[in-house]
Enzyme design. Sequence first.
Site, PDB file in Angstrom:
ATOM      1  N   CYS A 104      -4.799   2.517  -3.674  1.00  0.00           N
ATOM      2  CA  CYS A 104      -3.548   3.009  -3.064  1.00  0.00           C
ATOM      3  C   CYS A 104      -2.412   2.019  -3.300  1.00  0.00           C
ATOM      4  O   CYS A 104      -1.625   1.720  -2.397  1.00  0.00           O
ATOM      5  CB  CYS A 104      -3.725   3.274  -1.573  1.00  0.00           C
ATOM      6  SG  CYS A 104      -4.885   4.605  -1.204  1.00  0.00           S
TER       7      CYS A 104
ATOM      8  N   ASP B 258       2.933  -4.195   7.847  1.00  0.00           N
ATOM      9  CA  ASP B 258       1.630  -3.561   7.721  1.00  0.00           C
ATOM     10  C   ASP B 258       0.571  -4.624   7.971  1.00  0.00           C
ATOM     11  O   ASP B 258       0.342  -5.505   7.137  1.00  0.00           O
ATOM     12  CB  ASP B 258       1.495  -2.965   6.317  1.00  0.00           C
ATOM     13  CG  ASP B 258       0.103  -2.409   6.016  1.00  0.00           C
ATOM     14  OD1 ASP B 258      -0.807  -2.574   6.854  1.00  0.00           O
ATOM     15  OD2 ASP B 258      -0.069  -1.825   4.934  1.00  0.00           O
TER      16      ASP B 258
ATOM     17  N   HIS C 205       0.863  -1.181   0.000  1.00  0.00           N
ATOM     18  CA  HIS C 205       0.000   0.000   0.000  1.00  0.00           C
ATOM     19  C   HIS C 205       0.901   1.233   0.000  1.00  0.00           C
ATOM     20  O   HIS C 205       2.036   1.202   0.485  1.00  0.00           O
ATOM     21  CB  HIS C 205      -0.861  -0.037   1.272  1.00  0.00           C
ATOM     22  CG  HIS C 205      -1.919   1.001   1.370  1.00  0.00           C
ATOM     23  ND1 HIS C 205      -1.642   2.312   1.710  1.00  0.00           N
ATOM     24  CD2 HIS C 205      -3.273   0.932   1.208  1.00  0.00           C
ATOM     25  CE1 HIS C 205      -2.780   2.995   1.757  1.00  0.00           C
ATOM     26  NE2 HIS C 205      -3.778   2.188   1.448  1.00  0.00           N
TER      27      HIS C 205
ATOM     28  N   GLN D 225      -4.739  -5.341   7.044  1.00  0.00           N
ATOM     29  CA  GLN D 225      -5.700  -6.289   6.487  1.00  0.00           C
ATOM     30  C   GLN D 225      -5.612  -7.661   7.152  1.00  0.00           C
ATOM     31  O   GLN D 225      -6.377  -8.565   6.794  1.00  0.00           O
ATOM     32  CB  GLN D 225      -5.478  -6.432   4.978  1.00  0.00           C
ATOM     33  CG  GLN D 225      -5.617  -5.138   4.196  1.00  0.00           C
ATOM     34  CD  GLN D 225      -7.036  -4.594   4.168  1.00  0.00           C
ATOM     35  OE1 GLN D 225      -8.005  -5.315   4.437  1.00  0.00           O
ATOM     36  NE2 GLN D 225      -7.169  -3.316   3.853  1.00  0.00           N
TER      37      GLN D 225
ATOM     38  N   LYS E 207     -10.742  -0.749  10.238  1.00  0.00           N
ATOM     39  CA  LYS E 207     -10.921  -1.938   9.402  1.00  0.00           C
ATOM     40  C   LYS E 207     -11.313  -3.161  10.234  1.00  0.00           C
ATOM     41  O   LYS E 207     -11.607  -4.219   9.685  1.00  0.00           O
ATOM     42  CB  LYS E 207      -9.644  -2.220   8.610  1.00  0.00           C
ATOM     43  CG  LYS E 207      -9.284  -1.102   7.630  1.00  0.00           C
ATOM     44  CD  LYS E 207      -8.045  -1.424   6.845  1.00  0.00           C
ATOM     45  CE  LYS E 207      -7.553  -0.236   6.031  1.00  0.00           C
ATOM     46  NZ  LYS E 207      -8.503   0.222   5.006  1.00  0.00           N
TER      47      LYS E 207
END
Length: 411
Positions: A369, A205, A128, A208, A231
């Site tokens: 993104c 990251d 991202h 997700q 999220k």
Amino acid sequence: MNAPATNAIDWNAVRADFPLLAREVNGKPLVYLDSANTSQKPAAVIETVDDFFRRHNANVSRAVHTLGSEATEAYEGARRTLAAFLGVRSDELVLCSGTTFAINLVAYSWALPRLKPGDAILLSRMEHHANIVPWQLVAQRTGATIKVAELHQDGTLDLDALHAAMTPEVKLLGITHVSNVLGTINPIAAICREARKRGIVTVVDGSQAAPHMPLDIPSLGCDFYAITGHKMCGPTGTGALWARREHLEAMPPFLGGGEMIKEVRFDGTVFNDPPHRFEAGTPNIAGHIGLGAAVDFLSSLGMQDIAAREHALLTHATEQLLKIDGLRIIGTAPEKAAVISFLVDGAHAHDLATLLDLEGVAVRSGHHCAHPLMQFYGVPATCRASFAFYNTHDEVDAFVAALRKVRRLLG
């Protein structure tokens, strides 16, 4: 992600906990398939935020009166709840606005003082922008360079190429746990193990990953792990950075102001201990208390069961979409989260998404993104359907039926 269920859960009852999912859009029942963008919020989260403002609203760590004490305890309680959910110590968890802030914190507080000309930062093609742009800015200021690890066409990382790119000049690896575009689940523990052998610091990251699978961050072996609260059924403007304690203690503050200090004089300042050293100013108190409620909600269901539910939805959706002529799925890794990026021959992604919205189906269109990833596949944009445990198999069928209708309209 093939995860077996462990409990019998009434998923229709769970869905009923999400008020927004009962509405209509364009005269049709809403089919919300954009949870990778932001998840919907259960009543428990909405009510927790509402209760804070109605009964406890005060600033944290600044007053000894009752409201101030209640606010501080609720805020720090949310930190402890989130830390337990991630398998980490609460004094290693910096609360912040989300993954973007968290990665910038690492970039400016850990990397900027340490990197120099000749050093390199290694990133994957599937990152991202939030795990690309901060490192570009740091590289420009330090003279370091950016190296890129490429993918296979199915959307899996080329692990041999990644390991080969871990050369002596690489000081930091930025890597996503789960691709927001492809759904690919990367083998983070194995990747971090190889990086640690070479003395490379790892920044993961987890935006997700945290909403969709069980997490035990210490078992991954990374140095930094970032998450985003909105999220995972929490309010927007919430999230956290986990970091190894030795890193937090060695890092200077990213922002200066209140709360992050012990003592201020004009001839110098004594900074607070981590994690508060990195939490300048009044935080998003209600938001993070709401995030604590979201974590409690997810934990009550069980992350293993959430993963199994979403895997079943992913399997059903994939099988049905592949029956549509001219439809191409971007990202077919064997280990996937419940994300499907797709294109239809002769149709622009934005047109598809606009027409699906007229049928009450919310999907995202665009580059997500992830410009470098779009360039890899040679496309300007994709449509993305992302599923959560509150979706149903009937909604998958409604989505597929709407897509077939749109396909006919576009010829």
